[in-house]
Write a protein that holds these residues in place. Structure first.
Motif: not given
Length: 448
Positions: A297-305, A427-433
């Motif tokens: 989905h071409q999302i490279s930044q957290y802000e983009d997400l 939630q997964n990204i937050d968990s990974i970070l």
């Protein structure tokens, strides 16, 4: 918290409607609402609708009661929730009367709706499935309005759907028989030997065109062929001779991304080393899926997400509002069609009544028809209808709107799915970070 129950009304419809509209219970009838009918003439309107049904059944109406926890909700809010529930259950197709009773220690709603809808004159099917649907709707409305929800009783052991079906249809016996046959096929040299071994294991064998087996305690025989294509006599013989292998179901398509498991705070992981190992593998797979999703989905930044989540959420809310608006429009049009149709059907009798010399006598003889016509005329006037619209044109427009509603529902469903999917990704990204990096862990270990 709200508790719901529903029961049919097979007779004394007017008595039931009069009871729920009791002024002493409804704050002088201030807490009385209706849809598709007038509260005062609901019994006559219900019966007129039922009379047009092809399949009437034994029920005149259904009585739904929604009771709230004492002190948890005020009268107006309870009535509002009751209307939302009534609208959700009847879907703009059934006449109903809603009242809120405030004369007891707990506030409770009464909803009486017609057993037949006035759109296509089909009857309402009340069963366990529809009841659980009502209960879920009520629970959802309670959550949305900040009320508590009834929790399942602790210690109560319910039956799963699979267990229920097994008991009802006997699939549990079939399952055992399939296991027995599968286990014996590699051990025997003929179909007859397989039957002999089944008999030795306690099965009763009934020969014939279709061989049947019955296990100890089983009420009825089970034909082998009913176990599936691999269990007919011919198929079993082929499997014994090695000319056929058992069909293996194709694996199900893998689901989307699942949430990562918080292993550190998981009691189950602490208690089971096997579960902990499984959870680690699960997390690795889901982390990979999460990153693949972001790449696709071409999302490279957290802000983009977060921006994408906000965008999808906004689209979903707009679609939801559009769907609600369409449902409201359809409900209003359904009532309009009903009133136009009723007006037309009762007009000849009403015209005769108007011309009758002895109006009182005629009205007494045809009171229901006269009341229906007057109620329809009053309803049409209330929505600003002075010239009667074309009924066929209204019905055609209703069908078009129905199609548009289904398209909106499909779009809304897709967007809701996207919202849920993006929520899992975030939630997964937050968990990974939140997880500490490996080098830092190694340094800490060296210091220790």
């Amino acid at each position: 918290m709200a508790v719901t129950k529903i029961k049919p009304i097979k007779s004394t419809l007017k008595k039931a409607l009069d009871y729920i509209q009791n002024p002493d219970k409804t704050d002088g009838k201030m807490l009385v609402s209706s849809f598709g009918c007038s509260p005062e003439t609901a019994d006559i309107e219900f019966e007129f609708t039922i009379a047009q049904a092809l399949e009437r059944g034994n029920n005149l109406a259904h009585h739904l009661i929604q009771s709230f926890e004492p002190g948890e909700v005020d009268y107006q809010k309870a009535h509002e929730i009751g209307k939302q529930l009534a609208d959700a259950v009847t879907k703009g197709k059934y006449e109903y009367v809603l009242t809120t009773h405030i004369d007891k220690g707990h506030v409770h709603n009464h909803i009486i709706f017609c057993a037949v809808n006035f759109v296509d004159y089909n009857k309402y099917n009340s069963n366990k499935r529809s009841y659980y649907g009502i209960r879920n709707m009520s629970d959802r409305l309670c959550r949305e309005n900040g009320l508590s929800v009834v929790a399942p009783q602790k210690g109560g052991k319910g039956k799963s759907y699979a267990e229920y079906i097994a008991e009802k249809t006997g699939t549990s016996w079939k399952g055992k028989l399939k296991i027995a046959v599968d286990a014996l096929i590699p051990q025997v040299s003929s179909f007859e030997e397989l039957l002999s071994r089944l008999q030795a294991a306690g099965y009763e064998i009934k020969p014939g065109k279709y061989v049947s087996c019955r296990a100890p305690g089983q009420e009825r025989f089970t034909r082998l062929k009913t176990l599936g294509a691999d269990y007919t006599e011919e198929a079993i013989r082929e499997r014994i001779e090695g000319r056929r292998t058992r069909t293996v179901k194709a694996p199900k398509a893998e689901r989307g991304v699942s949430l990562l498991i918080d292993i550190e705070n998981s009691i189950k992981a602490a208690q089971s080393r096997g579960y902990e190992q499984w959870a680690k593998i699960h997390n690795l797979k889901q982390a990979a899926k999460t990153l693949n999703f972001l790449t696709e989905h071409q999302i490279s930044q957290y802000e983009d997400l977060t921006a994408k989540i906000e965008e999808v959420q906004t689209e979903s809310e707009k679609a939801g509002d559009a769907l609600k608006g369409m449902e409201k429009r359809l409900a209003d049009m359904a009532v309009l069609i009903k009133n136009v149709s009723t007006f037309q059907k009762t007009k000849p009798a009403y015209d005769t009544y108007r011309k009758a010399r002895n109006k009182d006598r005629y009205r007494a003889a045809y009171e229901g028809t006269v009341i229906l016509h007057e109620a329809a005329a009053k309803a049409l006037k209330a929505v600003g209808i002075s010239k009667l619209p074309n009924l066929a044109a209204l019905q055609a427009e209703y069908e078009k709107l129905q199609e548009q509603k289904e398209a909106l529902r499909a779009d809304y469903g897709k967007l809701k799915k996207q919202v849920k999917e993006y929520d899992v990704i975030k939630q997964n990204i937050d968990s990974i970070l939140r997880q500490p990096k490996e080098p830092e862990r190694e340094k800490e270990m060296e210091r220790g």
